[in-house]
Scaffold this active site. Structure first.
Site, short mmCIF file in Angstrom:
data_model
loop_
_atom_site.label_atom_id
_atom_site.label_comp_id
_atom_site.label_asym_id
_atom_site.label_seq_id
_atom_site.Cartn_x
_atom_site.Cartn_y
_atom_site.Cartn_z
N ARG A 117 23.95 57.86 -39.57
CA ARG A 117 24.66 58.79 -38.68
C ARG A 117 23.76 59.76 -37.94
O ARG A 117 24.16 60.38 -36.96
CB ARG A 117 25.68 59.60 -39.48
CG ARG A 117 25.06 60.59 -40.45
CD ARG A 117 26.12 61.34 -41.23
NE ARG A 117 25.52 62.31 -42.15
CZ ARG A 117 26.23 63.08 -42.98
NH1 ARG A 117 27.52 62.96 -43.01
NH2 ARG A 117 25.61 63.94 -43.77
N HIS B 257 19.36 60.43 -38.49
CA HIS B 257 17.98 60.03 -38.25
C HIS B 257 17.56 58.95 -39.22
O HIS B 257 17.70 59.13 -40.43
CB HIS B 257 17.02 61.23 -38.43
CG HIS B 257 17.34 62.41 -37.58
ND1 HIS B 257 17.21 62.40 -36.22
CD2 HIS B 257 17.80 63.65 -37.92
CE1 HIS B 257 17.56 63.58 -35.74
NE2 HIS B 257 17.91 64.35 -36.75
N GLY C 23 15.27 80.34 -56.46
CA GLY C 23 15.06 79.02 -57.05
C GLY C 23 13.59 78.65 -57.02
O GLY C 23 12.93 78.77 -55.98
N SER C 24 13.05 78.21 -58.18
CA SER C 24 11.61 77.93 -58.25
C SER C 24 11.34 76.48 -58.63
O SER C 24 10.32 76.18 -59.25
CB SER C 24 10.94 78.85 -59.26
OG SER C 24 11.24 78.45 -60.59
N HIS D 258 -18.17 58.96 -60.95
CA HIS D 258 -18.74 60.31 -60.93
C HIS D 258 -19.47 60.52 -59.59
O HIS D 258 -20.15 59.62 -59.12
CB HIS D 258 -19.74 60.46 -62.07
CG HIS D 258 -20.50 61.75 -62.04
ND1 HIS D 258 -19.97 62.94 -62.50
CD2 HIS D 258 -21.75 62.04 -61.58
CE1 HIS D 258 -20.86 63.90 -62.34
NE2 HIS D 258 -21.96 63.39 -61.78
#
Length: 469
Positions: free
Chosen positions: A36, A38, A185-186, A448
């Site tokens: 509807r 994207h 909110g976190s 490494h």
């Protein structure tokens, strides 16, 4: 309007829907996608991708203000907010166009409109497609996958208005940068926006009703992240709730209660990030056997609903609400429809990533959950400060933690905080999928100098063999 018949119809073109459609096309099905808005859904257009573009910009701004540590100097560093937002939208547009190309390449028919279930005829499911109240197409298929996604949950008394109180969509396209911001909110969404705005110089306060930030993460990782956020200057209130908000012309005054205290703060903008609500309305579930639990469709482990021929995936169904989980569910549903026997999804093997600064990533059980499930555990840790690559990058803050079953050596969980952990976590995800034990991980040679060496050291530490710390 003549009916058009397909083998499969997917309602929703997000990361669950479009992946399901492409997999079905690979299996020689005649497929339609109904979208509807994207292609790419919330993730590509208003979620995962554009927010990462914004966060990348804020990381660059952070580095530009710490150039002296790398031997550089720059004067009068500034940014153009309109260009930052424009870049984010262009990135989203590019990827949405890419999804359109992929669907065309795989010969998937795309309908622009909203889909609504319309009963059964001759053993085929019927779907009506409309756009702006006008009919677009009448479709039929033996199977329909619902992938309609979700939207931001509204907070009673703090409903978004697009000006002073924002949802994530509003927060992605600010016309001007606020001087101060309250994030309610976190979880991943809240902390990512808090990090983005803080790194652009905004005074940010985060309020979380639970006792720690990023509450789904391991407690040690949450504590490390909070300490880092506060060291940067972010203000965090946990075990707290916003009890009241009062709007002025260009500010909001919020009353925050928690830990037996009440405080009042005034900020220019508020972001509400308290979860999501499944898009179950208007898709024709009435009169079907599809069950809905707290706005999310109930399915079995192969994504079947209780209505024959109707499947559901992604944010429309259960947690975790992640794009990569939705894509995997799409594949499982399609392969089941095709008569194959896909592995069902194991939630313990789904990685979670949060792209704040520092980044956070995890897979599997936290230490506390492992113990609660009755495991005797061995736990390993390795700090970024002990890694040469991290120090060379100027990123010495972070930690990698691994949790093993002490009896079998099974890797139960891995938890990370620090630079690029969202890329590192996949190493442990592969290990879990291959059912690796500590033996295989300890015998693996890591290159490494890399950050990935810390993954090896954390495993070694769990078994008393750590080398470099």
């Amino acid at each position: 309007m003549a009916e058009q018949n397909f083998d499969l119809i997917v309602v929703g073109g997000g990361p669950g829907g479009y992946v399901a459609a492409i997999r079905a096309a690979q299996l020689k099905m005649n497929v339609a996608v109904v979208e509807r808005e994207h292609l790419g859904g919330i993730c590509l257009n208003w979620g995962c991708i554009p927010t990462k573009a914004l966060l990348r910009t804020s990381e660059i701004n952070h580095l530009l203000h710490h150039l002296d540590a790398y031997g550089f100097a720059a004067k009068d560093v500034s940014f153009d907010l309109a260009k930052i937002v424009d870049r984010s939208r262009k990135v989203a547009g590019q990827l949405s166009g890419g999804v359109k190309h992929l669907l065309k390449k795989n010969k998937v028919t795309v309908f622009d409109g909203s889909g609504r279930l319309d009963g059964v005829a001759g053993g085929l499911r019927k779907l009506k497609v409309e756009k702006d109240g006008k009919p677009v197409a009448d479709l039929t298929a033996k199977n329909i996958i619902l992938a309609t996604g979700a939207r931001a949950r509204q907070a009673p008394g703090m409903e978004s208005d697009g000006k002073l109180i924002w949802t994530y969509k509003d927060a992605m396209v600010p016309k001007e940068l606020p001087k101060s911001l309250l994030v309610v909110g976190s979880g991943a969404i809240g902390i990512e926006f808090a990090s983005f705005y803080h790194n652009l110089g905004v005074d940010v306060t985060v309020v979380e009703m639970l006792d720690r930030v990023l509450p789904v993460e391991d407690e040690e990782i949450s504590a490390f992240a909070r300490k880092s956020f506060e060291k940067q200057g972010m203000k965090i209130r946990t075990s707290a709730t916003v009890k009241d908000v009062k709007k002025a012309a260009n500010s909001v005054t919020a009353t925050i209660e928690g830990n037996g205290k009440t405080e009042t703060i005034t900020v220019e903008r508020v972001i509400i990030a308290i979860g999501i609500v499944g898009n179950v309305e208007g898709i024709g579930l009435e009169g079907t056997k599809v069950k809905v639990d707290r706005t999310h469709v109930v399915t079995d482990d192969h994504l079947r609903t209780d209505e024959p021929g109707i499947w559901a995936i992604g944010d429309l169904v259960g947690p975790p609400w992640l794009a990569h989980k939705a894509s995997h569910e799409g594949v499982v549903a399609v392969e089941t429809i095709a008569g194959l026997h896909p592995h069902v999804m194991d939630v313990a093997k789904i990685p979670g990533c949060t792209y704040c600064m520092p980044q956070v990533a995890s897979v599997g059980l936290t230490e506390a959950k492992a113990k609660a499930e009755g495991y005797e555990v061995k736990v390993g840790r390795f700090p970024y400060i002990g890694n040469g690559k991290a120090i060379a990058l100027g990123e010495p803050e972070g930690m990698i933690k691994t949790v093993f079953d002490a009896k079998t050596g099974e890797l139960l969980g891995a938890h990370m905080v620090g630079a690029e952990v969202t890329e590192l976590i996949q190493g442990y995800v592969v290990a879990k999928n291959l059912e690796s034990t500590e033996k295989e991980l300890m015998e693996t040679i890591f290159p490494h100098p890399t950050l990935s060496e810390m993954m090896h050291e954390s495993v070694l530490d769990a078994y008393g063999r750590v080398i470099h710390f």
